[in-house]
Design an enzyme around this catalytic site. Sequence first.
Site, PDB file in Angstrom:
ATOM      1  N   SER A  42       0.853  -1.178   0.000  1.00  0.00           N
ATOM      2  CA  SER A  42       0.000   0.000   0.000  1.00  0.00           C
ATOM      3  C   SER A  42       0.895   1.236   0.000  1.00  0.00           C
ATOM      4  CB  SER A  42      -0.886  -0.022   1.249  1.00  0.00           C
ATOM      5  OG  SER A  42      -1.620   1.171   1.375  1.00  0.00           O
ATOM      6  N   LYS A  78      -1.245  -1.045  -4.363  1.00  0.00           N
ATOM      7  CA  LYS A  78      -2.399  -0.234  -3.937  1.00  0.00           C
ATOM      8  C   LYS A  78      -1.920   1.194  -3.754  1.00  0.00           C
ATOM      9  CE  LYS A  78      -4.791   0.182   0.510  1.00  0.00           C
ATOM     10  NZ  LYS A  78      -5.479  -0.598   1.568  1.00  0.00           N
ATOM     11  N   LEU A  79      -2.653   2.122  -4.368  1.00  0.00           N
ATOM     12  CA  LEU A  79      -2.275   3.534  -4.290  1.00  0.00           C
ATOM     13  C   LEU A  79      -3.347   4.312  -3.555  1.00  0.00           C
ATOM     14  CD1 LEU A  79      -1.215   3.841  -8.018  1.00  0.00           C
ATOM     15  CD2 LEU A  79       0.349   3.805  -6.057  1.00  0.00           C
ATOM     16  N   LYS A  80      -2.939   5.066  -2.562  1.00  0.00           N
ATOM     17  CA  LYS A  80      -3.885   5.938  -1.878  1.00  0.00           C
ATOM     18  C   LYS A  80      -4.231   7.076  -2.833  1.00  0.00           C
ATOM     19  CE  LYS A  80      -3.995   3.936   2.185  1.00  0.00           C
ATOM     20  NZ  LYS A  80      -5.231   3.439   2.817  1.00  0.00           N
ATOM     21  N   ASP A 112      -7.159   3.252  -3.135  1.00  0.00           N
ATOM     22  CA  ASP A 112      -7.859   3.296  -1.845  1.00  0.00           C
ATOM     23  C   ASP A 112      -8.107   4.753  -1.499  1.00  0.00           C
ATOM     24  OD1 ASP A 112      -8.924   2.999   0.678  1.00  0.00           O
ATOM     25  OD2 ASP A 112      -7.158   2.026   1.570  1.00  0.00           O
ATOM     26  N   GLU A 146     -11.051   0.963  -3.352  1.00  0.00           N
ATOM     27  CA  GLU A 146     -11.397   0.672  -1.954  1.00  0.00           C
ATOM     28  C   GLU A 146     -12.037   1.890  -1.290  1.00  0.00           C
ATOM     29  OE1 GLU A 146      -7.971  -0.930   0.044  1.00  0.00           O
ATOM     30  OE2 GLU A 146      -8.833  -0.721   2.044  1.00  0.00           O
ATOM     31  N   ASP A 173     -13.911  -1.315   3.054  1.00  0.00           N
ATOM     32  CA  ASP A 173     -12.989  -1.412   4.189  1.00  0.00           C
ATOM     33  C   ASP A 173     -13.733  -0.845   5.403  1.00  0.00           C
ATOM     34  OD1 ASP A 173     -10.973  -1.115   6.093  1.00  0.00           O
ATOM     35  OD2 ASP A 173      -9.597   0.016   4.842  1.00  0.00           O
ATOM     36  N   LYS A 200      -9.944  -6.607   8.080  1.00  0.00           N
ATOM     37  CA  LYS A 200      -8.913  -6.252   9.062  1.00  0.00           C
ATOM     38  C   LYS A 200      -9.418  -6.756  10.398  1.00  0.00           C
ATOM     39  CE  LYS A 200      -7.420  -2.004   6.800  1.00  0.00           C
ATOM     40  NZ  LYS A 200      -7.530  -0.525   6.809  1.00  0.00           N
ATOM     41  N   GLY A 244      -4.270  -4.137   6.265  1.00  0.00           N
ATOM     42  CA  GLY A 244      -3.228  -3.901   7.262  1.00  0.00           C
ATOM     43  C   GLY A 244      -3.420  -2.556   7.921  1.00  0.00           C
ATOM     44  N   LEU A 276      -0.462  -1.014   9.318  1.00  0.00           N
ATOM     45  CA  LEU A 276       0.952  -0.733   9.581  1.00  0.00           C
ATOM     46  C   LEU A 276       1.425  -1.473  10.833  1.00  0.00           C
ATOM     47  CD1 LEU A 276       0.849   3.170   8.987  1.00  0.00           C
ATOM     48  CD2 LEU A 276       1.149   1.393   7.268  1.00  0.00           C
TER      49      LEU A 276
HETATM   50  O1  OSB Z   1      -7.202   2.104   4.618  1.00  0.00           O
HETATM   51  O2  OSB Z   1      -6.192   0.285   4.371  1.00  0.00           O
HETATM   52  C1  OSB Z   1      -6.242   1.396   4.887  1.00  0.00           C
HETATM   53  C2  OSB Z   1      -3.084   2.036   6.956  1.00  0.00           C
HETATM   54  C3  OSB Z   1      -3.615   2.680   8.046  1.00  0.00           C
HETATM   55  C4  OSB Z   1      -4.960   2.938   8.075  1.00  0.00           C
HETATM   56  C5  OSB Z   1      -5.790   2.547   7.029  1.00  0.00           C
HETATM   57  C6  OSB Z   1      -5.261   1.878   5.930  1.00  0.00           C
HETATM   58  C7  OSB Z   1      -3.875   1.641   5.877  1.00  0.00           C
HETATM   59  C8  OSB Z   1      -3.201   1.044   4.738  1.00  0.00           C
HETATM   60  C9  OSB Z   1      -1.842   0.406   5.000  1.00  0.00           C
HETATM   61  O3  OSB Z   1      -3.599   1.085   3.605  1.00  0.00           O
HETATM   62  C10 OSB Z   1      -1.872  -1.062   4.910  1.00  0.00           C
HETATM   63  C11 OSB Z   1      -0.612  -1.691   5.455  1.00  0.00           C
HETATM   64  O4  OSB Z   1       0.322  -1.859   4.693  1.00  0.00           O
HETATM   65  O5  OSB Z   1      -0.594  -2.022   6.663  1.00  0.00           O
HETATM   66 MG    MG Z   2      -8.428   0.988   3.260  1.00  0.00          MG
END
Ligand code: OSB
Ligand code: MG
Length: 384
Positions: free
Chosen positions: A143, A169-171, A196, A221, A246, A270, A298, A300
């Site tokens: 991500s 995955k790109l924010k 995402d 997402e 999510d 999650k 995830g 982090l």
């Molecule tokens: O929206 O998936 C998410 C991290 C923190 C809070 C929300 C998200 C995320 C990630 C990171 O996208 C995913 C990871 O590599 O742990």
């Molecule tokens: Mg997410």
Amino acid sequence: MKVDQLLPLSVERARLRVVSLPLVSPFTTSFGTQVERRALLVELYSQGLVGLGECAAGIDPGYSSETYRTAIEALRRHILPSILGREAASVAAQAERWGWVRGHLMAKAAVEMALLDLAGQMAGLSLKEILGGVKERIPSGVSIGIQTSLDATLSAIEGYLGQGYQRIKLKCKPGYDIQLAGAVRARFPDTPVMLDANSAYTLADAPRLRELDQFHLMMIEQPLAHDDLIDHAELQSQIETPICLDESVESLADLRAALHLGSGRILNIKLGRVGGMLPSRAIHDSCLAAGWPVWCGGMLETGIGRAANLALASLPGFTLPGDTSASDRYFQEDLLAEPFTLAGDGTLPVPSGPGLGVQVDPRRLDRATVLMEEVAATVPMAGA
Ligand code: OSB
Ligand code: MG
């Protein structure tokens, strides 16, 4: 092995610990930037063993209303006093003891993880075996946060693909989406890519989101609000890109509503968001029955939470690469004696030892610790 058949369990004492691990690079989403992972760890002591759990909650309530501080308060005052010193036949039976507490799902999930770790150590079973997992290695994606430029994004993608990651995955956020997807597709025409949005859009953005269809993304997402399954269903009827939920799904009831309404086609599970591994498995089972693919999200996590995520991802319905990246994607130094590393084929191993199946390095844990507190069965009223 059914978790319900795991031995009687009684937790003698509990300790909360806050660790701080600097991230190798800042992680920016549509709701903010993180430069450290501040994780609340739960340590449960029973019969000379210690079970470990990691709370997914972060510093700020941007992703979820929970923070590690709200989790401390819920754990020390309500959740842990519900189980301390009281024997129960199984982890599921212990979880029923805190069933009266509304919300605080990430706090509950951390205790459940520690109980499963304890139960697994006592029974000589890995979390994967307890859950009924079937995979030994987990195909992993990465991500990538919002970068300062498109060029920086493209070179980050190149670097991760070079390491073997199977999915990118790109924010994204309004204004950082179509150009982004276009540039990525021009450079990486066949790479599995997804976006995402972390709830950054509204239904008024539907025409803009429909433009993304031309880029053949795996999914988008959580484009819309965390509590708006109806608008997600409307959006899904207007776009071809599959929507992955999510934030919107915190329970089986949420999932039932999403399936009924057609609010998406894929689920990111999650364990913190849904209150634990057992609730995650139930949600996974329903998705499998409904034909929704799932993948493991995830937060982090340190190596502790990562071990639990990998065990969860070993269930058969986890058919898409998840956000289960290697330790070095997040931290210079993880808490584990042997950090998780990515194999050349883009997979991470599911731990096979008893319980979580990972060894914490005591010196690394000490170095990262910023707070510690013992939790008693009864909470004094001092300063209530
Ligand atoms: O929206 O998936 C998410 C991290 C923190 C809070 C929300 C998200 C995320 C990630 C990171 O996208 C995913 C990871 O590599 O742990
Ligand atoms: Mg997410």
